[in-house]
Design a protein around this motif. Structure first.
Motif, mmCIF file in Angstrom:
data_model
loop_
_atom_site.group_PDB
_atom_site.id
_atom_site.type_symbol
_atom_site.label_atom_id
_atom_site.label_comp_id
_atom_site.label_asym_id
_atom_site.label_seq_id
_atom_site.Cartn_x
_atom_site.Cartn_y
_atom_site.Cartn_z
ATOM 1 N N ARG A 213 -8.308 5.838 12.485
ATOM 2 C CA ARG A 213 -8.589 7.132 11.857
ATOM 3 C C ARG A 213 -7.522 7.470 10.810
ATOM 4 N N ALA A 215 -5.869 5.344 9.117
ATOM 5 C CA ALA A 215 -6.124 4.460 7.972
ATOM 6 C C ALA A 215 -7.243 5.012 7.092
ATOM 7 N N ILE A 216 -8.263 5.582 7.704
ATOM 8 C CA ILE A 216 -9.370 6.160 6.925
ATOM 9 C C ILE A 216 -8.885 7.366 6.125
ATOM 10 N N ASP A 218 -5.888 7.899 5.083
ATOM 11 C CA ASP A 218 -5.080 7.371 3.979
ATOM 12 C C ASP A 218 -5.963 6.822 2.863
ATOM 13 N N GLU A 219 -7.019 6.104 3.232
ATOM 14 C CA GLU A 219 -7.907 5.497 2.237
ATOM 15 C C GLU A 219 -8.645 6.567 1.425
ATOM 16 N N MET A 220 -9.024 7.660 2.093
ATOM 17 C CA MET A 220 -9.742 8.729 1.395
ATOM 18 C C MET A 220 -8.807 9.506 0.469
ATOM 19 N N GLY A 221 -7.534 9.599 0.827
ATOM 20 C CA GLY A 221 -6.530 10.117 -0.085
ATOM 21 C C GLY A 221 -6.622 11.584 -0.424
ATOM 22 N N ALA A 226 0.775 11.459 -0.761
ATOM 23 C CA ALA A 226 0.617 10.095 -0.261
ATOM 24 C C ALA A 226 1.603 9.129 -0.894
ATOM 25 N N GLU A 227 1.923 9.325 -2.170
ATOM 26 C CA GLU A 227 2.824 8.401 -2.850
ATOM 27 C C GLU A 227 4.219 8.433 -2.221
ATOM 28 N N THR A 231 1.781 4.725 3.819
ATOM 29 C CA THR A 231 0.644 4.710 4.737
ATOM 30 C C THR A 231 1.086 4.979 6.168
#
Length: 332
Positions: A213, A215-216, A218-221, A226-227, A231
């Motif tokens: 979850r 990871a998802i 993070d992927e959706m951003g 985030a930078e 992750t």
């Protein structure tokens, strides 16, 4: 060496100030604690060193002045344990959070005067979670000190979370750890404190299971920052996770995949875990099929020894003694 990083002390002063016979911690009244009882348990379980800490609810139960006084007394008690038997005890000092000024004073005293090995913080203190911006000065100082921080769960401040009639240590403690880890990650608390070594209790609640979850997300951003923070997958491998109430093969396999076993520490949760079960907890590690002998040794002590310079020196001395046959007392 076997090092127990999740080992609670319950001195009389802490017990008197925090005990609630009608609502025992986690729904479970522990054995009455004493130094002799702790040492007897450690000997039975084959534990060389216990890193002691106070348990839930911490020292702040609503009155800041009382919380500061209790923190000082508990920290001095722990320091005396270590002074009397430095070969058996280390200590995590407590802080009177969420009182920031008092916590900074106690943090300084604990490091400069008592020489503690680290700090115990709770997932929330009177409803203030560890990622809250109000606590930034405390974490700035912990970062400056490159402190080891052991994070222990507290019950949720939300009464609805306790309405099922179940003990907090079944569901709510792990869930509050999840809340703290997620908030600290996504408020970039971890990113701003890269030199703090965090240890999360009970294998991080449900955090390893929730890795997909994270990871998802993070992927959706869609969460800002985030930078700076990187992750969650990278964060998981920087944190440390203990085995208290979590020393089973399925959990250890998950920890291997998500965090790496080089960041897993042995913990018993004594005296809250029933004594016979706590004694057997080391055997779970020794006989686990989830790891090899080197990894077992790492979890039982080598990983923890890296975190604590004083214990690292002792571990080297013990290993040298075993390899050469030289009594530890003769090593320089």
């Amino acid at each position: 060496m076997t090092i127990d990083t999740h080992h609670h002390m319950l001195p009389d002063v802490f017990w008197r100030e925090t005990d609630n016979a009608h609502a025992p911690v986690g729904g479970l009244a522990p054995l009455r604690w004493s130094k002799d009882a702790a040492l007897s348990f450690m000997d039975d379980a084959g534990i060389d060193v216990a890193v002691v800490s106070v348990s839930t609810p911490g020292v702040h139960t609503g009155d800041s002045a009382k919380a500061s006084a209790l923190a000082r007394r508990c920290n001095e008690f722990a320091a005396e344990l270590v002074r009397a038997q430095p070969d058996r005890f280390a200590s995590f000092a407590c802080l009177p959070l969420p009182d920031v000024d008092a916590s900074l004073q106690e943090l300084s005293h604990a490091i400069d005067v008592l020489g503690v090995d680290g700090f115990v913080l709770f997932t929330n203190s009177n409803g203030v979670y560890l990622g809250d911006a109000v606590l930034e000065p405390v974490f700035e100082e912990l970062e400056r000190q490159k402190a080891v921080v052991f994070v222990h769960p507290n019950p949720s401040p939300d009464a609805v979370a306790h309405s099922l009639g179940l003990p907090d240590n079944l569901l709510d403690f792990p869930t509050d750890t999840n809340r703290a880890v997620a908030q600290m990650h996504y408020t970039n608390r971890f990113a701003r404190t890269p030199n703090v070594q965090y240890i999360f209790s009970h294998a991080g609640g449900s955090i390893p299971y929730l890795a997909a979850r994270f990871a998802i997300i993070d992927e959706m951003g869609f969460i800002a920052g985030a930078e700076e923070r990187g992750t969650a997958a990278d964060m998981f491998r920087r944190m440390y996770w203990d085995t208290a109430l979590a020393a089973s093969d399925p959990v250890l396999h998950m920890l291997r995949d998500v965090t790496g076993l080089n960041h897993v520490l042995y913990g018993t949760d004594f005296p809250y875990l029933r004594r016979d079960l706590a004694v057997r907890s080391k055997q779970h590690i020794l006989h686990s099929s989830a790891m090899d002998a080197v990894e077992r040794r790492a979890i039982l002590g080598d990983n923890a020894a890296r975190l604590f310079p004083r214990l690292h020196s002792a571990s080297i001395a013990v290993r040298s003694s075993l390899e050469t046959g030289t009594p530890t007392s003769e090593l320089g």
